[in-house]
Each structure stands twice: as C-alpha cells, then as structure tokens.
Scaffold this active site. Structure first.
Site, PDB file in Angstrom:
ATOM      1  N   ASP A 198      -3.552  -1.751  -6.627  1.00  0.00           N
ATOM      2  CA  ASP A 198      -4.466  -2.334  -5.335  1.00  0.00           C
ATOM      3  C   ASP A 198      -6.034  -2.803  -5.637  1.00  0.00           C
ATOM      4  O   ASP A 198      -6.695  -2.160  -5.588  1.00  0.00           O
ATOM      5  CB  ASP A 198      -4.564  -1.067  -4.351  1.00  0.00           C
TER       6      ASP A 198
ATOM      7  N   SER B 297      -8.595  -2.672  -2.720  1.00  0.00           N
ATOM      8  CA  SER B 297      -9.128  -1.483  -2.607  1.00  0.00           C
ATOM      9  C   SER B 297     -10.296  -1.215  -3.781  1.00  0.00           C
ATOM     10  O   SER B 297     -11.415  -0.820  -3.529  1.00  0.00           O
ATOM     11  CB  SER B 297      -8.212  -0.419  -2.728  1.00  0.00           C
TER      12      SER B 297
ATOM     13  N   GLN C  68      -0.658   2.135  -6.130  1.00  0.00           N
ATOM     14  CA  GLN C  68      -2.391   2.462  -6.118  1.00  0.00           C
ATOM     15  C   GLN C  68      -3.125   1.837  -7.331  1.00  0.00           C
ATOM     16  O   GLN C  68      -4.194   1.266  -6.975  1.00  0.00           O
ATOM     17  CB  GLN C  68      -2.575   4.027  -5.832  1.00  0.00           C
TER      18      GLN C  68
ATOM     19  N   TYR D  80      -3.768  -0.323   7.844  1.00  0.00           N
ATOM     20  CA  TYR D  80      -4.647  -1.156   8.354  1.00  0.00           C
ATOM     21  C   TYR D  80      -4.799  -1.111   9.891  1.00  0.00           C
ATOM     22  O   TYR D  80      -4.206  -0.437  10.497  1.00  0.00           O
ATOM     23  CB  TYR D  80      -4.102  -2.687   8.022  1.00  0.00           C
TER      24      TYR D  80
ATOM     25  N   ARG E 260       0.935  -1.150   0.012  1.00  0.00           N
ATOM     26  CA  ARG E 260       0.158   0.057   0.002  1.00  0.00           C
ATOM     27  C   ARG E 260       0.925   1.317  -0.041  1.00  0.00           C
ATOM     28  O   ARG E 260       1.042   1.868   0.958  1.00  0.00           O
ATOM     29  CB  ARG E 260      -1.043  -0.108   1.032  1.00  0.00           C
TER      30      ARG E 260
END
Length: 355
Positions: A125, A128, A122, A223, A117
């Site tokens: 990811d 997500s 991104q 997290y 992350r």
C-alpha cells in the site's frame, strides 16, 4: 526477472523507486536490478551504494519490469515496449491521456495508487506509506511557521499554553499528523466524516470532533464518500467555531478522482487568530481551504499563513523512498499473476488497452 530503476525527472521529485537495501533482497531472490546512473542521488543513495548492493548501472528501460515513482514523461513512454511491465504512481484518474499513451506502446502498467485496500496487500500500500511521510512533515512545517510553542512551557517568566491543533481527515496522513502534533505537546482535535475512525483518533490522545446531522460517510475501500451540498454546509458551519480556536489546522481530506472538498471557507480563515497556520495537504487536488494556492505559502490580510505544499514525501526523499521500495518489493515477491486480485486491481493498462 530484470528490474529497471530510472532516474526520476519530474519537477520536485527526489525519490527513487528502489533503494540499495531492497536491491539486496531482490538479488537474494535471483532478480537482476539495473539502475540509471544518478537515480538515487537525491534520496541519499549514490551509484556506489547500488553497485555494492548487487545492482548494475546502465539503461533500465530494456528490463522486463520498470519501477518508477512518478508517471513517465512523454519521451520515457516511447522507451516502453510490449514486453515491459511499468510500475509506479500513474495518476490513472487524473491522467487518462497518459494511460492511453502507455497503452499505445503495448506495455502493461500497474498503478501503485490502485493497490486494493485489503489485508494481504497492506505491505504494497504505497499510498499509505507515502501519506505517513506527508502527515509527519505537515506538522513539522506548521511548527516552524507558527510563531508560538507547540507544548506547554512553565517558566520563571510565566506559563505558555500549548498550541491548539485541528486535523481535518483521519486517514493515514491525518493520523500521523495527530500523533506528531501530540508528540510535540499540542492539544489536538480531529474531524473525519467516517465515524469508524473515532476510536483511532482517541487512541492517539486527540479529541474527536463530531458534527450532528451527518451520518457515517465511509465508502468502499475505507475511503470517504463525497458529501451532499447540505452535508457540506452543516460541516462547514460546525467546524468554523473550532477553526477560530485553533492555532494550527492540518487538512488531509481527499476523495479519489474528485477535487478536494472545500472544508475551510475564506470566512473561517478570517475568523482565525493572527499568526495561525493552515497546512493544506490536499493542495495538489485543489485544496481543502478556499484560499489555498497550490505550491505556495502566503499570509492573509488577517495574518493567517496558508501553506499549500506539493509532493511532501519528496521532501523526505530518503525514508519516503525506503518505504516505497518495500512496497515495490512486496509486489515483485507476489509476482505478476494477473488473475490475482491485488495485481488485477492495480493493473490499469494491459494488452494495448486501458483497463
């Protein structure tokens, strides 16, 4: 390189790892794409669409890269070889035996849930991108199951107050749930043990619910860490009152590699109004609600409906596949340089060993 796209065979899995739009971009970069017949049918992508985009229909397992959504089944693992790079959601913390089986073939495997992350990763990811789908879908389920309106209505017969929605966990799924519930006109309260997300919650028009006595519980990678038993009790006590006021609760709290934290005890469910709805997005990890039955929807004796959905992104297979395919595309564009921190972070099997 040649990229293979098998048909997903796991129960409930309707997604496909690569969609025709992404095939076009891969072909423009001079990659070949081989798609198993019928692989995209449940995601709105028939074979003709793949062929029109430049893919060929055939056996994907002989390709250098095999892109999947779900972990391979036992008979699929036997089709891997030492020259294969397998990419997909491989559940590395929950399925160590599966990784050992892949390692025995000599194949290399990258788990999409292990993508670091960091800012430059991104676009890869996948956790997500799929959580966005889950958060959106969860609120739609709640709106259908709730025997009340979400928005306030002013009618000749009187005014109907808006639904009170509580979202537990403000990761990607939680934030999308907040945004969707607000669009539908609900009054939304959200809770997260990470104080850093307070501004994000408020920016979406929701109220941030704070619990005194619990400090910031953010762990590495953004997290949440696991709370101590004392902190968990403080959290349950503080939330119980808010739960009793709520028409809908959407829970999204997960700790990687651990059972889902129990945020809603049975006693709190008993205190909710008849007709209220709980949608537990952590059902696959055991559930955030003590009464959740993974894969089932049931009504308590007090009239509260508890929904434990499994694999929600698969229920919106077309757009979920499109988002996931772009994650795969970004990884392919990065290249499989195992000295790169993104690739190294996602690699779970290499050289015959689980790494």
């Amino acid at each position: 390189m040649r990229i293979g796209v098998p048909k997903e065979r796991l129960d409930r899995e309707r997604r496909v790892a690569i969609v025709p739009d992404v095939v076009r971009r891969l072909r423009a970069a001079e990659h070949e794409v081989v798609v198993e017949s019928g692989a995209g049918l449940t995601a709105g992508a028939p074979d003709d669409a793949f062929v029109a985009a430049g893919a060929s229909i055939g056996d994907p397992w002989g390709c250098e890269v095999v892109a999947k959504v779900a972990p391979p089944l036992d008979d699929e693992v036997t089709r891997l070889s030492s020259s294969t790079i397998l990419v997909g959601f491989l559940n590395p913390l929950g399925n160590p035996a599966g990784l050992e089986a892949i390692a025995a073939t000599g194949a290399t495997a990258l788990a999409m849930e292990k993508i670091p992350r960091i800012s430059r990763a991104q676009s890869m990811d996948a956790l997500s991108s799929q959580a966005t789908v889950s958060g959106y879908r969860a609120v739609l389920i709640a709106s259908i199951e709730l025997p009340r309106f979400f928005p306030m209505f002013m009618t000749a017969a009187g005014t109907v107050p808006p639904a009170q929605v509580l979202v537990l966990g403000a990761g990607v799924a939680g934030l999308q749930a907040i945004a969707t519930a607000r669009r539908l006109g609900a009054v939304v309260t959200a809770f997260d043990i990470r104080s850093a997300v307070k501004e994000q919650i408020q920016s979406l028009g929701a109220r941030f619910f704070e619990v005194e006595g619990i400090g910031d519980a953010e762990a590495a990678g953004g997290y949440a860490r696991e709370l101590t038993p004392e902190e968990q009790q403080l959290q349950r006590d503080a939330l119980s009152v808010q739960m009793g006021k709520s028409d809908v609760i959407v829970t999204t709290a997960l700790v990687p590699g651990r059972p889902a934290p129990k945020l809603i005890p049975a006693s709190a469910v008993e205190g909710m109004k008849p007709g209220s709805v709980i949608v537990d997005l952590a059902a696959e990890a055991g559930g955030n609600c003590e009464l959740t039955r993974p894969g089932e929807t049931f009504v308590t004796d007090g009239g509260v409906k508890v929904v434990g959905p499994l694999n929600l992104p698969s229920e919106m297979a077309e757009h979920a596949s499109s988002l996931y395919a772009r994650n795969i595309l970004s990884l392919v564009e990065l290249g499989f340089d195992f000295d790169d921190e993104v690739v190294a972070g996602a690699t779970v099997v290499r050289g015959g060993k689980v790494v």
